[in-house]
Design a protein around this motif. Structure first.
Motif, PDB file in Angstrom:
ATOM      1  N   VAL A 106       1.148  -1.094  -0.285  1.00 28.63           N
ATOM      2  CA  VAL A 106       0.012  -0.468   0.192  1.00 28.63           C
ATOM      3  C   VAL A 106       1.287   1.206  -0.179  1.00 28.63           C
ATOM      4  CG1 VAL A 106      -1.861   1.344   1.487  1.00 28.63           C
ATOM      5  CG2 VAL A 106      -1.683  -1.409   1.427  1.00 28.63           C
ATOM      6  N   ARG A 107       0.955   1.727  -1.161  1.00 25.92           N
ATOM      7  CA  ARG A 107       1.304   3.287  -0.652  1.00 25.92           C
ATOM      8  C   ARG A 107       0.274   4.467  -1.148  1.00 25.92           C
ATOM      9  NH1 ARG A 107       5.457   2.163  -6.706  1.00 25.92           N
ATOM     10  NH2 ARG A 107       6.390   0.243  -5.426  1.00 25.92           N
ATOM     11  N   PHE A 108       1.034   5.387  -0.425  1.00 27.39           N
ATOM     12  CA  PHE A 108      -0.385   6.990  -0.061  1.00 27.39           C
ATOM     13  C   PHE A 108       1.873   8.210   0.281  1.00 27.39           C
ATOM     14  CE2 PHE A 108       0.851   4.521   4.033  1.00 27.39           C
ATOM     15  CZ  PHE A 108       1.323   5.454   4.171  1.00 27.39           C
ATOM     16  N   GLU A 109       0.838   9.293   0.240  1.00 28.86           N
ATOM     17  CA  GLU A 109       1.684  10.264  -0.164  1.00 28.86           C
ATOM     18  C   GLU A 109       1.719  11.364   1.873  1.00 28.86           C
ATOM     19  OE1 GLU A 109       2.192  12.128  -3.614  1.00 28.86           O
ATOM     20  OE2 GLU A 109       3.677  10.122  -4.241  1.00 28.86           O
ATOM     21  N   ASP A 173       5.481  -4.966 -11.516  1.00 26.86           N
ATOM     22  CA  ASP A 173       6.558  -4.267 -11.487  1.00 26.86           C
ATOM     23  C   ASP A 173       7.494  -3.073 -12.517  1.00 26.86           C
ATOM     24  OD1 ASP A 173       7.156  -5.482  -9.442  1.00 26.86           O
ATOM     25  OD2 ASP A 173       8.325  -7.029 -10.935  1.00 26.86           O
ATOM     26  N   ARG A 174       6.579  -2.893 -13.633  1.00 25.01           N
ATOM     27  CA  ARG A 174       6.216  -1.902 -14.174  1.00 25.01           C
ATOM     28  C   ARG A 174       5.830  -0.481 -14.439  1.00 25.01           C
ATOM     29  NH1 ARG A 174       4.519   0.128 -18.484  1.00 25.01           N
ATOM     30  NH2 ARG A 174       3.314  -1.270 -18.773  1.00 25.01           N
ATOM     31  N   LEU A 175       4.774  -1.276 -13.749  1.00 24.26           N
ATOM     32  CA  LEU A 175       3.554  -0.049 -13.747  1.00 24.26           C
ATOM     33  C   LEU A 175       4.047   0.903 -11.969  1.00 24.26           C
ATOM     34  CD1 LEU A 175       0.490  -1.525 -15.013  1.00 24.26           C
ATOM     35  CD2 LEU A 175       1.700   0.353 -16.231  1.00 24.26           C
ATOM     36  N   LYS A 176       4.726  -0.330 -11.329  1.00 24.81           N
ATOM     37  CA  LYS A 176       4.758   0.664  -9.777  1.00 24.81           C
ATOM     38  C   LYS A 176       5.602   1.553 -10.601  1.00 24.81           C
ATOM     39  CE  LYS A 176       4.094  -2.833  -6.311  1.00 24.81           C
ATOM     40  NZ  LYS A 176       5.394  -4.267  -6.301  1.00 24.81           N
ATOM     41  N   GLN A 177       6.860   1.652 -11.133  1.00 22.71           N
ATOM     42  CA  GLN A 177       7.963   2.702 -11.306  1.00 22.71           C
ATOM     43  C   GLN A 177       6.737   3.880 -11.963  1.00 22.71           C
ATOM     44  OE1 GLN A 177      10.486   2.202  -9.691  1.00 22.71           O
ATOM     45  NE2 GLN A 177       9.503  -0.038  -9.487  1.00 22.71           N
ATOM     46  N   VAL A 178       5.653   3.532 -12.448  1.00 23.36           N
ATOM     47  CA  VAL A 178       4.600   4.117 -12.999  1.00 23.36           C
ATOM     48  C   VAL A 178       3.785   6.178 -12.585  1.00 23.36           C
ATOM     49  CG1 VAL A 178       3.806   5.329 -15.441  1.00 23.36           C
ATOM     50  CG2 VAL A 178       4.902   3.857 -14.890  1.00 23.36           C
ATOM     51  N   HIS A 179       3.487   6.441 -12.001  1.00 21.30           N
ATOM     52  CA  HIS A 179       3.227   7.609 -10.982  1.00 21.30           C
ATOM     53  C   HIS A 179       1.529   7.595 -11.556  1.00 21.30           C
ATOM     54  CE1 HIS A 179       0.496  11.074  -8.935  1.00 21.30           C
ATOM     55  NE2 HIS A 179       1.869  10.777  -8.277  1.00 21.30           N
ATOM     56  N   THR A 184      -2.994   6.412 -15.772  1.00 22.77           N
ATOM     57  CA  THR A 184      -4.256   6.949 -15.904  1.00 22.77           C
ATOM     58  C   THR A 184      -4.128   6.917 -17.768  1.00 22.77           C
ATOM     59  OG1 THR A 184      -4.383   8.695 -15.656  1.00 22.77           O
ATOM     60  CG2 THR A 184      -5.310   7.452 -13.529  1.00 22.77           C
ATOM     61  N   LEU A 185      -3.317   7.573 -17.994  1.00 21.93           N
ATOM     62  CA  LEU A 185      -2.933   8.097 -19.392  1.00 21.93           C
ATOM     63  C   LEU A 185      -2.245   7.041 -20.230  1.00 21.93           C
ATOM     64  CD1 LEU A 185      -1.224  12.088 -18.807  1.00 21.93           C
ATOM     65  CD2 LEU A 185      -3.998  11.434 -18.843  1.00 21.93           C
ATOM     66  N   GLN A 186      -1.739   5.875 -19.498  1.00 21.74           N
ATOM     67  CA  GLN A 186      -1.306   5.161 -20.523  1.00 21.74           C
ATOM     68  C   GLN A 186      -1.931   3.355 -20.286  1.00 21.74           C
ATOM     69  OE1 GLN A 186       3.081   4.939 -19.318  1.00 21.74           O
ATOM     70  NE2 GLN A 186       3.240   6.715 -19.923  1.00 21.74           N
ATOM     71  N   GLU A 187      -2.451   3.682 -19.407  1.00 20.36           N
ATOM     72  CA  GLU A 187      -3.162   2.042 -19.128  1.00 20.36           C
ATOM     73  C   GLU A 187      -4.845   1.474 -19.553  1.00 20.36           C
ATOM     74  OE1 GLU A 187      -1.121  -1.144 -19.037  1.00 20.36           O
ATOM     75  OE2 GLU A 187       0.519   0.421 -19.070  1.00 20.36           O
ATOM     76  N   TYR A 188      -5.432   1.468 -19.596  1.00 20.04           N
ATOM     77  CA  TYR A 188      -6.765   1.082 -19.344  1.00 20.04           C
ATOM     78  C   TYR A 188      -6.728   0.938 -17.335  1.00 20.04           C
ATOM     79  CZ  TYR A 188     -11.677  -1.178 -19.312  1.00 20.04           C
ATOM     80  OH  TYR A 188     -12.624  -1.067 -18.291  1.00 20.04           O
TER      81      TYR A 188
END
Length: 245
Positions: A106-109, A173-179, A184-188
């Protein structure tokens, strides 16, 4: 005699030119000196630094005396089995644990508290003031021996979790590196969670609760998002004071 007179005339002209040049130089240097005082005043900087130092010292003293991390934080970590990690000088934080053959993260800021604005006379406080206890977070669930996984975007408000969407991916793992905003602009991202069949919604909520995504985790995320910002603010005060000194 004529040659001597010419020499005196030339000397007079030279003297006059030198006098004019000196006058001009004095005017130029005087103007530059005035501009220098206007653009940079060490006396002003020194006085301002002293005032700023006192103000910072007072604020640091106040924040240190009033900061207390809730004991419930350690209680949650001990009972939930999540391991907590954070970027020391950054905003990012995460909770992680293994459940069977899967790993949940779980990631948050950190987030700044809302301004403490008083409602104007005649305004309803409950209607006008936004909620203080809220935070966006992202849940990653992956298989230990696979690159497959799901990503769940969610928001907690007063420990009540609203799920926004669920992403299924063969490359977690790849998508974890994408904000998440870029993702939302790259993937469904799947359909809006509230538009799903109610049976699917209920089953997904139950599935996530099995991993520990519940009101207790929501409370932790809300509290730690503010706690992290407070600690960063206190560090900022100390760093600024050290720089001024």
């Amino acid at each position: 005699m004529l040659a001597a007179r010419r020499s005196f005339v030339n000397l007079a002209r030279l003297s006059k030119n030198l006098g004019q040049r000196t006058l001009i130089q004095n005017q130029v240097f005087g103007a530059l000196a005035t501009q220098s005082r206007a653009f940079a005043s060490f006396e002003t900087i020194e006085k301002a630094s002293q005032k700023l130092d006192k103000a910072l010292e007072s604020e640091i003293k106040y924040e240190n005396e009033n900061y207390n991390q809730l004991e419930d934080i350690e209680t949650f970590l001990n009972e939930s089995g999540f391991a907590f990690s954070e970027v020391e000088t950054g905003l990012a934080m995460s909770l992680k644990k293994e459940v069977g053959d899967k790993t949940i993260e779980v990631r948050f800021e950190a987030r700044q508290p809302l301004p403490d604005d008083e409602p104007e006379e005649g305004e309803d406080r409950d209607e006008e003031m936004p909620q203080e206890n809220y935070c966006d977070f992202t849940v990653y669930i992956s298989e230990k021996n696979s690159k497959r996984g799901v990503i769940v975007e969610a928001t907690t408000m007063d420990t009540e979790i609203a799920f926004n969407n669920v992403v299924c991916t063969p490359e977690i793992d790849r998508l974890k590196q994408v904000h998440r905003f870029e993702r939302t602009l790259q993937e469904y991202n799947g359909p809006d969670f509230t538009t799903l069949d109610e049976r699917i919604q209920a089953s997904l909520v139950e599935y996530l609760e099995g991993f520990g995504v519940n009101e207790h985790l929501a409370a932790f995320v809300e509290v730690m998002s503010l706690d992290k910002d407070q600690r960063l603010y206190m560090k900022w005060l100390a760093d600024l004071k050290n720089f001024i000194n």
